[in-house]
Design an enzyme around this catalytic site. Sequence first.
Site, PDB file in Angstrom:
ATOM      1  N   HIS A  70       6.914  81.856  22.542  1.00  0.00           N
ATOM      2  CA  HIS A  70       6.753  81.220  23.662  1.00  0.00           C
ATOM      3  C   HIS A  70       8.110  81.169  24.410  1.00  0.00           C
ATOM      4  O   HIS A  70       8.642  80.065  24.045  1.00  0.00           O
ATOM      5  CB  HIS A  70       5.880  80.134  24.084  1.00  0.00           C
ATOM      6  CG  HIS A  70       5.407  79.633  25.093  1.00  0.00           C
ATOM      7  ND1 HIS A  70       6.249  78.767  25.823  1.00  0.00           N
ATOM      8  CD2 HIS A  70       4.612  80.218  26.067  1.00  0.00           C
ATOM      9  CE1 HIS A  70       5.557  78.573  27.151  1.00  0.00           C
ATOM     10  NE2 HIS A  70       4.503  79.453  27.132  1.00  0.00           N
ATOM     11  N   VAL A  76      10.866  78.312  24.478  1.00  0.00           N
ATOM     12  CA  VAL A  76      10.279  76.805  25.178  1.00  0.00           C
ATOM     13  C   VAL A  76       8.979  76.532  24.461  1.00  0.00           C
ATOM     14  O   VAL A  76       8.167  77.176  24.006  1.00  0.00           O
ATOM     15  CB  VAL A  76      10.297  76.999  26.370  1.00  0.00           C
ATOM     16  CG1 VAL A  76       9.374  77.967  26.877  1.00  0.00           C
ATOM     17  CG2 VAL A  76      10.351  75.635  27.087  1.00  0.00           C
ATOM     18  N   GLY A  79       3.988  73.788  27.690  1.00  0.00           N
ATOM     19  CA  GLY A  79       3.617  72.713  28.210  1.00  0.00           C
ATOM     20  C   GLY A  79       2.321  72.130  27.928  1.00  0.00           C
ATOM     21  O   GLY A  79       1.989  70.899  27.820  1.00  0.00           O
ATOM     22  N   CYS A  80       1.289  73.201  27.561  1.00  0.00           N
ATOM     23  CA  CYS A  80       0.082  72.728  27.148  1.00  0.00           C
ATOM     24  C   CYS A  80      -0.143  71.863  25.889  1.00  0.00           C
ATOM     25  O   CYS A  80      -0.918  71.095  25.519  1.00  0.00           O
ATOM     26  CB  CYS A  80      -0.992  73.944  27.250  1.00  0.00           C
ATOM     27  SG  CYS A  80      -0.241  75.217  25.952  1.00  0.00           S
ATOM     28  N   ASP A  84      -1.853  68.538  25.317  1.00  0.00           N
ATOM     29  CA  ASP A  84      -2.685  68.332  24.290  1.00  0.00           C
ATOM     30  C   ASP A  84      -2.352  66.939  23.426  1.00  0.00           C
ATOM     31  O   ASP A  84      -3.265  66.625  22.863  1.00  0.00           O
ATOM     32  CB  ASP A  84      -2.920  69.797  23.391  1.00  0.00           C
ATOM     33  CG  ASP A  84      -4.079  69.588  22.622  1.00  0.00           C
ATOM     34  OD1 ASP A  84      -5.250  69.687  23.015  1.00  0.00           O
ATOM     35  OD2 ASP A  84      -4.139  69.576  21.536  1.00  0.00           O
TER      36      ASP A  84
END
Length: 171
Positions: A70, A76, A79-80, A84
């Site tokens: 990613h 990076v 964001g999920c 989470d």
Amino acid sequence: MEKQHSFTREELLMSGRGELYGPKNAQLPLPNMLMMDRITLITDEGGLYGKGEIVAELDINPDLWFFDCHFQGDPVMPGCLGLDAMWQLVGFFLCWMGGPGKGRALGVGEVKFTGQVLPTAKKVTYRVNLKRLIMRKLVMGIADATMEVDGKVIYEASDLRVGLFTSTQDF
């Protein structure tokens, strides 16, 4: 009996295996989805709303699995995964407070990303402030949280909702 106020990585892994609070109760994910290395503070008092807070940390190194996928050439942390982690911590809080059942994320009011976690970062810190705690037939926590990278706030989430369910069959 006084509640434990911090947890090591091994204790968090015990939670993931169902050894900390029992296999029928909320469990943290196992690696690779466990998004923290330690909880440095968990308390049912204090925080922004006086209902409890959690502070947890994740050590960052360039070998973490998500940097390779990613994105290619632009690594990076997704964001999920940070979001989470915040849900994971609210669910852990509910179980730590004695709530029965398995944890499930139920939603979030608003999420704001203002930065990123790169392989050069050293540490992510999550700060979760409980706003509301329901410990009846319905077991649910509502919290606001931030995620920092090397001391800078980069994610903010409001009204994170997590519930505990004794049966997830109809969920």
